[in-house]
Design an enzyme around this catalytic site. Structure first.
Site, mmCIF file in Angstrom:
data_model
loop_
_atom_site.group_PDB
_atom_site.id
_atom_site.type_symbol
_atom_site.label_atom_id
_atom_site.label_comp_id
_atom_site.label_asym_id
_atom_site.label_seq_id
_atom_site.Cartn_x
_atom_site.Cartn_y
_atom_site.Cartn_z
ATOM 1 N N GLY A 98 0.816 -1.566 0.253
ATOM 2 C CA GLY A 98 -0.277 0.101 -0.325
ATOM 3 C C GLY A 98 0.511 1.442 0.375
ATOM 4 O O GLY A 98 1.771 1.573 1.204
ATOM 5 N N PHE A 148 -1.003 6.450 2.499
ATOM 6 C CA PHE A 148 0.064 8.156 4.167
ATOM 7 C C PHE A 148 0.540 6.640 4.153
ATOM 8 O O PHE A 148 1.857 7.484 4.809
ATOM 9 C CB PHE A 148 -1.102 9.013 3.990
ATOM 10 C CG PHE A 148 -1.894 9.796 3.423
ATOM 11 C CD1 PHE A 148 -0.945 10.889 3.316
ATOM 12 C CD2 PHE A 148 -2.989 9.720 3.016
ATOM 13 C CE1 PHE A 148 -1.818 12.210 1.965
ATOM 14 C CE2 PHE A 148 -3.982 10.961 2.605
ATOM 15 C CZ PHE A 148 -2.841 11.612 1.599
ATOM 16 N N GLY A 149 0.465 6.106 4.548
ATOM 17 C CA GLY A 149 0.822 5.374 6.005
ATOM 18 C C GLY A 149 2.267 4.153 5.571
ATOM 19 O O GLY A 149 3.441 4.145 5.742
ATOM 20 N N VAL A 185 -1.770 -7.042 -5.006
ATOM 21 C CA VAL A 185 -1.574 -8.451 -4.056
ATOM 22 C C VAL A 185 -3.117 -9.192 -3.682
ATOM 23 O O VAL A 185 -3.845 -8.575 -3.408
ATOM 24 C CB VAL A 185 -0.930 -8.077 -1.945
ATOM 25 C CG1 VAL A 185 -1.306 -8.772 -1.196
ATOM 26 C CG2 VAL A 185 0.529 -7.156 -2.482
ATOM 27 N N GLU A 216 -18.003 18.989 1.723
ATOM 28 C CA GLU A 216 -16.950 19.225 0.818
ATOM 29 C C GLU A 216 -17.848 18.994 -0.274
ATOM 30 O O GLU A 216 -17.195 19.598 -1.828
ATOM 31 C CB GLU A 216 -15.238 18.734 0.919
ATOM 32 C CG GLU A 216 -15.228 18.921 2.357
ATOM 33 C CD GLU A 216 -14.140 18.659 2.744
ATOM 34 O OE1 GLU A 216 -12.895 19.234 3.615
ATOM 35 O OE2 GLU A 216 -13.363 17.625 1.750
ATOM 36 N N ASP A 241 -6.437 3.533 7.666
ATOM 37 C CA ASP A 241 -7.238 3.174 8.134
ATOM 38 C C ASP A 241 -7.580 1.344 7.855
ATOM 39 O O ASP A 241 -8.418 0.825 8.472
ATOM 40 C CB ASP A 241 -8.485 2.988 6.241
ATOM 41 C CG ASP A 241 -8.590 4.017 6.044
ATOM 42 O OD1 ASP A 241 -8.001 5.177 7.543
ATOM 43 O OD2 ASP A 241 -8.894 5.292 5.097
ATOM 44 N N ALA A 297 -5.822 11.342 7.511
ATOM 45 C CA ALA A 297 -4.664 11.144 6.864
ATOM 46 C C ALA A 297 -3.754 11.537 7.583
ATOM 47 O O ALA A 297 -2.190 10.404 7.612
ATOM 48 C CB ALA A 297 -4.224 11.656 5.561
#
Length: 386
Positions: A16, A19-20, A84, A176, A305, A321
């Site tokens: 992945g 962000f992480g 994956v 938004e 997440d 995030a």
């Protein structure tokens, strides 16, 4: 695929490039480890601005960066574009499409989340969510095509349907997105058509709960709703969607005909938890230890997440995030300590700074360390004091 690592160095596989995942890899830049970063896409997306791509305010290239370019100068990283599809936790191998296999000493799962339709996956086609560049460009296509078809429509009821847009979910993304839809109709497209008035477009925001932005102070929810309504958004709070099909949203006995429906009502963690057969919560998140390892698997970490992490006070870490970035950096430091045979850092602790939701071009609500405030113009007064 064979062993991609050098002898004597820790083999780390990160799944992945959100962000992480990116922060975990960056934190391993000087570690005695060889890192393989796998993602189904070859780019990283700044997801908080996807709504602006969906409403034609930004182009996809403005919020996406090639992963290979990001790590061009980090010599211990190999980037692989692959999907994956499984993990053999016993043999410590990650499996991907095309028969690819990636052995690991340490595995970091940072696969994020996807849309949750609360058991009604058949709604996905009629009401796409907003998680990827493809999602954003598909929604943008639907929006712009609706105006084009309305321009040539001869039936008034059909024209009204074409110029009706529904957003399901009153969290930050929904708020938004609804505001940006109004901006698109009233400003960006205001003078582009001859037979229709884009400003007459109807934008409906549906929220099942009693108020918008439920994670923010209640006063800010009130301010956000007033701002949206002054822009022309029809807000339906306390309204549950009971059905979605092409061109129609059902809310109990009420029926809203719309050309474009966007789902922003919930998320569920990726199916990565099923790969390793470990415990998950109702949202599909993996239960993790204080150091973000998976129980029973000290060699597997979960971040972002996908991780059902909690703080020392027992409150869950939010799926935002900044939290994913903090988790990624922390896990990178833990792995680097292992690779260098050093003492591991203290348990993970999330530091929450603020929440922000923008409402069109001129309004926003912000909650900062217990202080709630809004800023705006066009009749939306600033307020503070929560």
């Amino acid at each position: 695929m064979g062993d991609l690592t050098s002898a004597g160095r820790l083999r780390v596989v990160v799944v992945g490039a959100g962000f992480g995942g990116l922060e975990a890899v960056r934190a391993l830049a000087r570690a005695n480890a060889d890192v393989t970063l796998i993602d189904r896409n070859n780019h990283h997306v700044f997801q908080p601005l996807l709504y602006q791509v969906a409403t034609a305010a930004l182009s996809p290239g403005d919020i996406a960066w090639p992963v290979r370019s990001i790590f061009r100068r980090q010599a211990n990283v190999t980037v692989v574009m692959a999907d994956v599809d499984g993990v053999d936790a016993e043999r410590r191998v990650v499996h991907a499409d095309g028969g690819l296999a990636f052995p690991y000493d340490i595995l970091v799962l940072a696969t994020g989340a996807t849309h949750s339709y609360f058991g009604h996956e058949e709604w996905a086609t009629a009401a796409p969510g907003l998680k990827t560049i493809d999602d954003a460009t598909d929604i943008r296509r639907r929006l712009l095509l609706a105006f084009e078809r309305a321009e040539i429509a001869t039936d008034e009821m059909e024209r009204r349907r074409l110029l009706t847009f529904v957003v399901v979910g009153g969290g930050p993304t929904g708020v938004e997105l609804a505001g940006a839809m109004v901006e698109l109709a009233r400003h960006s497209l205001a003078r582009d058509f001859r037979r229709i008035d884009p400003a007459a477009a109807r934008v409906v925001l549906i929220e099942a709960g009693p108020r918008l932005l439920p994670t923010l102070p209640e006063q800010l929810s009130v301010v956000a709703r007033r701002a949206l309504e002054r822009m022309g958004v029809q807000v339906l709070a306390g309204t549950r969607v009971t059905g979605c099909e092409a061109g129609v949203v059902h809310c109990g006995e009420d029926r809203i005909a719309a050309s474009t429906i966007v789902w922003a009502a919930g998320v569920v963690a990726s199916p990565a938890g099923a790969w390793i057969g470990t415990e998950r919560d109702r949202a599909g998140r993996l239960r993790v230890e204080p150091d973000l390892t998976v129980p029973g698997h000290p060699e597997i970490f979960a971040v972002g997440d996908l991780a059902g992490a909690v703080n020392a006070d027992g409150r869950p870490v939010p799926g935002v995030a900044p939290a994913a970035k903090q988790m990624g950096r922390y896990v990178g430091r833990v792995i680097a300590a292992r690779a260098g045979r050093r003492k591991a850092p203290a348990p993970f602790r999330y530091r929450h700074h603020d929440d922000l939701a923008t409402i069109g071009r001129r309004s926003a609500v912000v909650a900062m360390d217990g202080l709630g405030c809004s800023a705006g113009s066009s009749g939306v007064p600033p307020t503070s004091g929560i």
